[in-house]
Design a protein around this motif. Structure first.
Motif, short mmCIF file in Angstrom:
data_model
loop_
_atom_site.label_atom_id
_atom_site.label_comp_id
_atom_site.label_asym_id
_atom_site.label_seq_id
_atom_site.Cartn_x
_atom_site.Cartn_y
_atom_site.Cartn_z
N ALA A 62 0.82 -1.21 0.00
CA ALA A 62 0.00 0.00 0.00
C ALA A 62 0.86 1.26 0.00
N SER A 63 1.93 1.25 0.76
CA SER A 63 2.79 2.43 0.84
C SER A 63 3.36 2.80 -0.52
N PHE A 64 3.93 1.83 -1.21
CA PHE A 64 4.55 2.12 -2.50
C PHE A 64 3.50 2.35 -3.59
N THR A 65 2.33 1.71 -3.45
CA THR A 65 1.26 1.99 -4.41
C THR A 65 0.81 3.44 -4.30
N GLY A 66 0.61 3.92 -3.08
CA GLY A 66 0.23 5.32 -2.89
C GLY A 66 1.30 6.29 -3.37
N GLU A 97 -10.73 0.98 -6.75
CA GLU A 97 -10.13 -0.10 -7.52
C GLU A 97 -8.92 -0.75 -6.86
N LEU A 98 -7.84 0.03 -6.71
CA LEU A 98 -6.56 -0.56 -6.35
C LEU A 98 -6.55 -1.18 -4.96
N GLY A 99 -7.23 -0.56 -4.02
CA GLY A 99 -7.25 -1.11 -2.67
C GLY A 99 -7.84 -2.51 -2.61
N PRO A 100 -9.10 -2.69 -3.04
CA PRO A 100 -9.68 -4.05 -3.00
C PRO A 100 -8.95 -5.06 -3.86
N VAL A 101 -8.55 -4.67 -5.09
CA VAL A 101 -7.95 -5.63 -6.01
C VAL A 101 -6.56 -6.05 -5.54
N LEU A 102 -5.70 -5.09 -5.22
CA LEU A 102 -4.33 -5.44 -4.81
C LEU A 102 -4.32 -6.18 -3.47
N THR A 103 -5.21 -5.81 -2.57
CA THR A 103 -5.30 -6.55 -1.30
C THR A 103 -5.67 -8.01 -1.56
N ALA A 104 -6.67 -8.21 -2.42
CA ALA A 104 -7.08 -9.59 -2.73
C ALA A 104 -5.95 -10.38 -3.37
N LEU A 105 -5.22 -9.77 -4.30
CA LEU A 105 -4.12 -10.47 -4.97
C LEU A 105 -3.00 -10.80 -3.99
N MET A 106 -2.70 -9.89 -3.07
CA MET A 106 -1.67 -10.16 -2.07
C MET A 106 -2.10 -11.29 -1.13
N VAL A 107 -3.37 -11.30 -0.74
CA VAL A 107 -3.86 -12.35 0.15
C VAL A 107 -3.85 -13.70 -0.57
N ILE A 108 -4.19 -13.70 -1.84
CA ILE A 108 -4.14 -14.95 -2.61
C ILE A 108 -2.73 -15.52 -2.61
N GLY A 109 -1.75 -14.66 -2.91
CA GLY A 109 -0.38 -15.13 -2.98
C GLY A 109 0.18 -15.59 -1.65
N ARG A 110 -0.21 -14.92 -0.55
CA ARG A 110 0.37 -15.27 0.74
C ARG A 110 -0.45 -16.30 1.51
N GLY A 149 -12.75 -16.83 8.15
CA GLY A 149 -11.56 -16.03 8.41
C GLY A 149 -11.25 -15.09 7.27
N SER A 150 -11.40 -15.57 6.03
CA SER A 150 -11.16 -14.71 4.86
C SER A 150 -12.19 -13.59 4.78
N ILE A 151 -13.46 -13.91 5.05
CA ILE A 151 -14.52 -12.90 4.95
C ILE A 151 -14.31 -11.80 5.99
N VAL A 152 -13.80 -12.14 7.15
CA VAL A 152 -13.56 -11.14 8.20
C VAL A 152 -12.28 -10.35 7.92
N ALA A 153 -11.22 -11.04 7.52
CA ALA A 153 -9.90 -10.41 7.45
C ALA A 153 -9.70 -9.55 6.21
N VAL A 154 -10.19 -10.00 5.05
CA VAL A 154 -9.89 -9.28 3.80
C VAL A 154 -10.46 -7.86 3.78
N PRO A 155 -11.74 -7.63 4.17
CA PRO A 155 -12.21 -6.23 4.21
C PRO A 155 -11.41 -5.34 5.15
N VAL A 156 -10.98 -5.88 6.29
CA VAL A 156 -10.16 -5.09 7.22
C VAL A 156 -8.81 -4.76 6.59
N LEU A 157 -8.21 -5.74 5.94
CA LEU A 157 -6.94 -5.50 5.26
C LEU A 157 -7.11 -4.48 4.14
N THR A 158 -8.24 -4.52 3.46
CA THR A 158 -8.50 -3.54 2.40
C THR A 158 -8.57 -2.13 2.96
#
Length: 256
Positions: A62-66, A97-110, A149-158
């Protein structure tokens, strides 16, 4: 020509059957969330695994995206003499756009890949078969906690991604590029509407379901030993990432 149409029809029926199996898997997993005994400890563990352990990579991304948004936006807006709109550009880009999408992609990878691998190893190790033999529903213990766990955590991470991204953009825009801090945050407050925030959160909620659904389903149906685990993990990451991007387009079309 008859063989060509036969192959097309066979592939279509296989796709429909696969989609139906995946849909039933999701419905049964969601239903198990409401069956006692509740797996509260398992849910908390998955929230920690998906949310807390993904926090570092989310903040870093998020830091470098901003920061990149601020640099690109500033040089683009300067051509039109509208540098004061930088805060609005950064905020709306991240929220919509970028917040929800990039968060989801990072969570998928990790986390998503780990979900698939863990359940896949249990499948090839015979644990799921043993639970079935003891009349214990495997989805309640292995799938439902990960889905919740995903439903709770991903919106908070976003939400964290969006806030950190805005601050990162402000650090570069105000601190390095000389944009007035009042313009950066004031214009942002004027341009961002409540509907934008709700739309971003709806996207993050939908992506969380997609991640938990696809990754657990791929792991649950792993076959062919250790090689199958690797194949299932790769497939889960690719399929869920593509579905996130496709879902983003659909939701953007509906919400706007």
């Amino acid at each position: 020509m008859g063989k060509v149409f036969e192959r097309i029809g066979t592939g279509a029926f296989r796709g429909i059957d696969l989609l139906g199996s995946a849909g039933l898997f999701l419905l049964e997993s969601v239903a198990q969330c409401f069956v006692r005994p509740y797996r509260l400890r398992g849910i908390v563990e998955q929230i920690h695994f998906v949310g807390v352990k993904s926090l570092f990579v989310i903040i870093l991304t998020a830091s470098f995206t901003g920061m990149v948004l601020a640099i690109q936006g500033f040089h683009t807006l300067r051509k039109f003499g509208a540098e004061g709109l930088l805060g609005s550009v950064v905020a709306l880009s991240l929220i919509r756009e970028l917040g929800p999408v990039l968060t989801a992609l990072m969570v998928i990878g990790r986390a998503g890949s780990a979900m698939t691998a863990e359940i896949g190893i249990l499948r090839i190790g015979g644990v799921i078969m043993a639970l079935d033999a003891m009349a214990i529903e495997p989805r309640k213990f292995l799938v439902s906690p990960r889905l919740v766990g995903s439903i709770v955590a991903v919106p908070v991470l976003t939400a964290i991604f969006i806030v950190v991204g805005i601050l990162g953009g402000g650090l570069v825009g105000v601190g390095l590029l000389g944009v007035n801090a009042g313009d950066y945050f004031g214009r942002m407050e004027q341009s961002v509407e409540f509907a934008d925030i709700v739309g971003g959160l709806w996207k993050s909620f939908a992506f969380a379901i997609l991640i938990g659904w696809v990754c657990t389903w791929k792991g649950y149906n792993t076959q062919r030993g250790a090689k199958g685990v690797g194949h299932a993990t790769t497939s889960a990451v690719v399929v869920s990432s593509v579905l996130v991007l496709v879902g983003d387009y659909i939701l953007t079309s509906v919400l706007l």
